[in-house]
Enzyme design. Structure first.
Site, mmCIF file in Angstrom:
data_model
loop_
_atom_site.group_PDB
_atom_site.id
_atom_site.type_symbol
_atom_site.label_atom_id
_atom_site.label_comp_id
_atom_site.label_asym_id
_atom_site.label_seq_id
_atom_site.Cartn_x
_atom_site.Cartn_y
_atom_site.Cartn_z
ATOM 1 N N LEU A 230 -4.548 -8.071 24.452
ATOM 2 C CA LEU A 230 -4.320 -7.366 23.196
ATOM 3 C C LEU A 230 -3.208 -8.010 22.377
ATOM 4 O O LEU A 230 -2.082 -8.188 22.866
ATOM 5 C CB LEU A 230 -3.982 -5.895 23.483
ATOM 6 N N ASP A 231 -3.536 -8.356 21.116
ATOM 7 C CA ASP A 231 -2.584 -8.916 20.158
ATOM 8 C C ASP A 231 -1.892 -10.175 20.662
ATOM 9 O O ASP A 231 -0.780 -10.496 20.237
ATOM 10 C CB ASP A 231 -1.524 -7.863 19.772
ATOM 11 N N ALA A 232 -2.547 -10.905 21.564
ATOM 12 C CA ALA A 232 -1.932 -12.100 22.140
ATOM 13 C C ALA A 232 -2.806 -13.325 21.979
ATOM 14 O O ALA A 232 -2.585 -14.336 22.646
ATOM 15 C CB ALA A 232 -1.611 -11.869 23.619
#
Length: 286
Positions: A230-232
């Site tokens: 997530l969001d990486a």
């Protein structure tokens, strides 16, 4: 872009003679290079390039160019890291939204004004609050309900709707749902997301309120490719804007939305223009 062009991008292990090999290939075909960019990463020993050629200077179509360039790619060990894009082919995007409309409004405006050269094939929302503005631009809006429990059926419907358009980009324009791993894998290199810069410092609800209490001086946004982490995912673009002690929470929210819009639009543009090369979890943006 008024002039039709072929865009060749690839990455391969670095060595001598790469530029000469590609240049000779294009020159032998009469290719007129109008842009050329190169980068070598000393940490990985990897070479990256983006070559733009006038289509009318080449004696064959984009498909034949791909077939012929495949031999060059194999010789340079770039078999799975190359592509040839044709600017004469219209780019298509599907947008995923929730309730916050600032990114959607911005992208719709850029497309309507001709600033962003892409066809928005559809907008899909897990709420219907943005249906009106979408349809006002002549774009289909699909409302997919997401139950609080099992969301598998909802994501299956979203996948079906998106894949019907075979888009070059799937844009999470403040879509407040986490894509499951199977969708992340299916849309690898095509799904883009935007998030505020407060992660990982201010996790959870009301991040701007948390940042205001902490007295932050810079806020920003990150546009990145979607992965199961997530969001990486690989970062395409980032930007910041300064705030100070006089700014209220609504001020921070407003400024944060402004920077999110600009950052997402830049990232989407560069993706559509074939300027982003992904290597591992990093990008080279030409």
């Amino acid at each position: 872009m008024s002039e039709r062009r072929y865009v060749i991008t690839f990455g391969c292990p670095d060595r001598t003679g790469i530029v000469a090999r590609v240049s000779s290939f294009l020159a032998d075909a009469g290719g007129w290079i109008v842009e050329a960019a190169y980068h070598t990463d000393p940490d990985t020993g990897w070479f990256f390039t983006r070559q733009v050629v006038r289509a009318d200077s080449m004696p064959y179509s984009a498909d034949e160019l791909r077939a012929r360039f495949a031999e060059v790619a194999r010789a340079l060990s770039a078999e799975s890291n190359w592509r040839v894009d044709d600017t004469g082919e219209r780019r298509r995007a599907v947008l995923l939204v929730s309730k916050e409309g600032h990114c959607l409004y911005d992208l719709l405006g850029r497309v309507a004004s001709g600033e962003l050269d892409v066809d928005i094939s559809a907008v899909i929302g897990n709420h219907d609050s943005l249906a009106g503005i979408t349809r006002a631009h002549g774009i289909p809006f699909h409302h997919v309900r997401f139950p609080s429990g099992d969301k598998a059926a909802a994501f299956a419907e979203v996948r079906k709707l998106v894949d019907e358009h075979d888009p070059h980009a799937i844009v999470l324009a403040r879509f407040m749902q986490i894509l499951p791993p199977d969708l992340c894998a299916a849309w690898t290199g095509r799904a883009l997301n935007i998030h505020h810069s407060f992660l990982p410092s201010f996790v959870g609800a009301r991040p701007y309120h948390q940042a205001h209490r902490r007295g932050v001086k810079l806020i920003g946004a990150t546009c990145h490719y979607v992965t199961a982490d997530l969001d990486a995912g690989p970062i395409i673009e980032q930007d910041v804007i300064r705030v100070d002690h006089g700014d209220t929470v609504p001020d921070l929210v407003r400024k944060g939305r402004d920077i999110e819009k600009v950052t997402l639009a830049r990232g989407l543009r560069w993706h559509l223009e074939g300027r982003v090369l992904v290597h591992g979890n990093r990008t080279v943006v030409f």
